[in-house]
Design an enzyme around this catalytic site. Structure first.
Site, short mmCIF file in Angstrom:
data_model
loop_
_atom_site.label_atom_id
_atom_site.label_comp_id
_atom_site.label_asym_id
_atom_site.label_seq_id
_atom_site.Cartn_x
_atom_site.Cartn_y
_atom_site.Cartn_z
CG ASN A 52 -56.68 23.60 2.85
OD1 ASN A 52 -56.93 24.79 2.65
ND2 ASN A 52 -57.62 22.67 2.83
CG ASP A 53 -57.59 19.46 1.40
OD1 ASP A 53 -56.92 19.70 2.41
OD2 ASP A 53 -58.75 19.02 1.45
N PRO A 54 -54.32 19.45 -1.90
CG PRO A 54 -53.18 17.46 -2.35
CD PRO A 54 -53.62 18.35 -1.23
#
Length: 693
Positions: A52-54
């Site tokens: 998920n999140d960078p």
């Protein structure tokens, strides 16, 4: 799109991080793509497992580093660690060994990476500048900090390949379980480091300063403001020139939100203003969302009146979901409710989400063109799993439906009912879902001659599509460019995306600029210039393709799975004009321009596989400037569509999952004659001789 380096990387990873699951599959990019028809070709995905999140976006020694939230042990969220990939150009990526693994006591949540050029932290060796990761430690029940989220450091002295946790962690702890996602940058004017970090459930960004990355002093707070229907996450703060520098410069504060975004679920909003080294001050705060004038049909300030209320459909003996009288705002056990008018509203959270019920208004005659109403709560529109909806019923048939956005914020919905003028109708509220977000909120129903505008649309958003979240920018990008990357997904259905053995994809990297639009600075986004290196020869072009009603399919040479399409849509006399991509005989993703309402939309309700989650089929839209033509740049990958309109001032990003045979492109016009002008289609291909370049 995904490559691997030599076995030295595996040896280094496993020697340094023996506790981690450390695998780097030696598989060529074409083989990875062939294993699954939805493996992206021009967007980054890991070879396997959840992403998920960078995190930790930084440019250093000729490489763009992409760290990201990663489960090294499975294809679902969990065991949060930092995965790692590098690129020389932002379009060809090599997956690297796991960077920072979780432990039984600490999961590694989002954060950023800086290059400590002056070794202010003292963590460098041999005179080299260390890379320092500032991340959130999410402490588990096995930790002495159980339940706490605090900010910690790790450092690397080998170019970001291996990481050592700082022995003095955590370096910033306020005793909160919702304190996360630090983004750190060097504030040149003050000569110190600045951290932006959120207290998620309070919808507040905290700013801190440090001289050495180790000791932090609080500067100020910002928020709550604008969209607050979910938790705030992943902040970012940076300075940009306005109009190329002609308008000076402004600071941009990005705040990601889940749920409660403009397209539903998770998304990214931003504020433009000034930062003086201590406080961020926005240029613009929208505080009102007044609807057009009209006749108030129901505001629930004096009870339910003649409404017919049916509580306890399942016979469990509760008072819920609506109770005997309208609620005075937030109910016990409920997140804060806002956006309603006056002191009372219909709130279906009496006795929680479980009770089921129905409410029906008195009958009325439709005498105006619009019914405007404030709606919030669950996003469950007449689905098999439950129903939390507000419906307009005419002659026994539901003709309009509105739902919340899985948020306790009530926002305006506008129903165009001009075709039913003179007919008798009533409003029926269904609260027939019992799980999370199994309730509906309703207030201030009005009959008007004009539509109310969604309050969310008055705010500034990075993307008006369904799939752009946790957006964050690169530190130290060459030539002072501001490059941003987002997770191409939505928490409404992220865990159900039909891909394996991986789940998760990043958006195209985007170059950000500030331009004066409508009298104020706004963000403009375009794919990075390096995307041009993937372009093949033009497969099809036309100066002015006439569209005289119906659909016109482009020739087979224009078809494909991965391509870039540029076009100016000129509606001329048409009510609507657009194109359908990844099309076969029955499915396709529609990108349309509603010229009557000056709105650009993406409709993926019949885009392929849409049945894995009831929240996935959707149509998202954004207001565009009224005018003769609408300029579009569309980037289509095996499982995504990114639409950049009006030079990048309006963007819509969506995941799609079409069948392998859905490669067609067609254009259409409805209600008149239009043109597709300056149309060109180019294939995109990241491979040469079977390897990532």
């Amino acid at each position: 799109m995904i490559g691997t380096r030599a076995a030295r990387g595996i040896v280094r990873c496993c020697a340094a991080l023996a506790a981690a699951a450390c695998t780097v599959p030696m598989i060529s990019p074409p083989a990875l793509a062939a294993e699954h028809p939805h493996r992206p070709r021009v967007h980054y995905t890991p070879a396997e497992n959840w992403m998920n999140d960078p995190n930790g976006l930084v440019y250093h020694d000729g490489e763009y580093h992409l760290y990201y939230q990663h489960n090294p042990e499975g294809n679902a969220w969990g065991n949060m660690s930092w995965g790692h990939a590098v690129s020389p150009d932002l379009v060809h990526w090599e997956e690297r060994p796991l960077a920072i693994p979780y432990t039984e006591e600490e999961h590694i949540f989002s954060g950023g990476v800086v290059v400590d050029h002056d070794n202010s932290s003292g963590l460098g060796t041999d005179g080299e500048a260390p890379m320092v990761a500032v991340y959130t430690s999410a402490y588990t029940e096995r930790s002495e900090h159980a339940g706490i989220q605090a900010q910690s450091l790790a450092y690397s002295n080998d170019g970001g390949e291996t990481w050592t946790k700082y022995e003095g962690n955590p370096v910033l702890d306020i005793g909160s379980g919702e304190f996360r996602d630090p983004k750190v940058f060097w504030y040149e004017e003050g000569g110190y480091w600045v951290m932006a970090v959120v207290v998620a459930d309070e919808r507040v960004v905290h700013f801190y300063r440090s001289d050495d990355l180790l000791d932090w002093t609080k500067l100020s707070e910002f928020g709550p403001a604008h969209a607050t229907g979910g938790v705030w996450e992943v902040p970012d703060l940076f300075e940009l020139p306005v109009d190329g520098g002609a308008g000076g410069s402004k600071w941009v504060l990005v705040v990601n939100l889940n749920p409660g975004a403009v397209a539903g679920g998770s998304g990214a909003q931003y504020f433009v203003g000034d930062f003086d080294g201590v406080e961020f001050t926005p240029d613009r705060l929208v505080t009102g969302d007044d609807p057009p004038e009209g006749e108030v049909f129901a505001d629930f300030e004096n009870g339910y009146g003649d409404w017919e209320i049916t509580n306890d459909l399942d016979g469990t003996g509760t008072e819920g979901p609506f109770g005997s009288a309208p609620a005075a705002g937030t109910l016990p056990g409920q997140q804060p409710v806002d956006g309603h008018r006056g002191g009372h509203l219909m709130n279906g959270f009496v006795d929680g989400d479980a009770p089921r019920g129905e409410a029906a208004s008195p009958a009325f005659t439709i005498e105006r063109d619009y019914i405007n109403l404030l709606v919030g709560g669950g996003d469950n529109p007449r689905s098999d799993t439950g129903d939390t909806s507000v419906n307009l019923v005419v002659d026994g048939e539901v003709v309009r439906t509105a739902t919340g956005r899985d948020s306790e914020h009530l926002d305006w919905t506008a129903w165009n009912v001009s075709e039913y003028r003179g007919r008798t109708a009533h409003i029926r509220v269904r609260d027939d879902a019992s799980d999370g977000w199994g309730h509906v909120l309703l207030d201030h129903i009005m009959f008007s001659d004009a539509p109310a505008r969604s309050g969310l649309e008055n705010y500034d958003w990075l993307d008006h599509g369904r799939d752009y979240y946790a957006a964050v920018s690169y530190n130290d990008a060459p030539d002072d460019e501001r490059i941003m990357l987002g997770w191409m997904n939505n928490w409404d259905y992220a865990g159900d995306i039909p891909t394996s053995p991986w789940r998760g994809a990043m958006s195209l990297p985007r170059r950000l600029e500030l331009a004066t639009l409508d009298g104020r600075p706004q963000l403009v986004q375009r794919p990075v210039d390096q995307l041009a290196s993937l372009r093949g020869d033009i497969a099809y072009s036309h100066d002015a393709l006439p569209l005289d009603g119906g659909e016109r399919r482009l020739p087979p040479r224009a078809e494909g799975e991965v391509f870039e399409l540029d076009v100016e849509l000129d509606p001329e006399t048409a009510d609507e004009i657009g194109l359908t991509v990844r099309q076969d005989g029955t499915t396709g993703t529609v990108i349309g321009y509603d010229a009557r309402r000056s709105r650009l939309f993406v409709d993926r309700e019949r885009s392929g596989d849409v049945g894995f989650n009831s929240a996935f089929p959707s149509r998202s839209s954004v207001a565009v400037d009224p005018g003769a033509t609408l300029e579009l740049r569309v980037v289509v990958d095996t499982s995504s569509v990114e639409v950049f309109a009006e030079g990048g001032s309006r963007v819509l990003t969506h995941r799609i999952f079409p069948g392998a045979e859905a490669t067609g492109i067609s254009l259409y016009a409805e209600g008149g004659r239009g043109y597709a002008r300056d149309l060109s289609v180019r294939p995109l291909n990241p491979y040469r001789d079977g390897t990532a370049q």
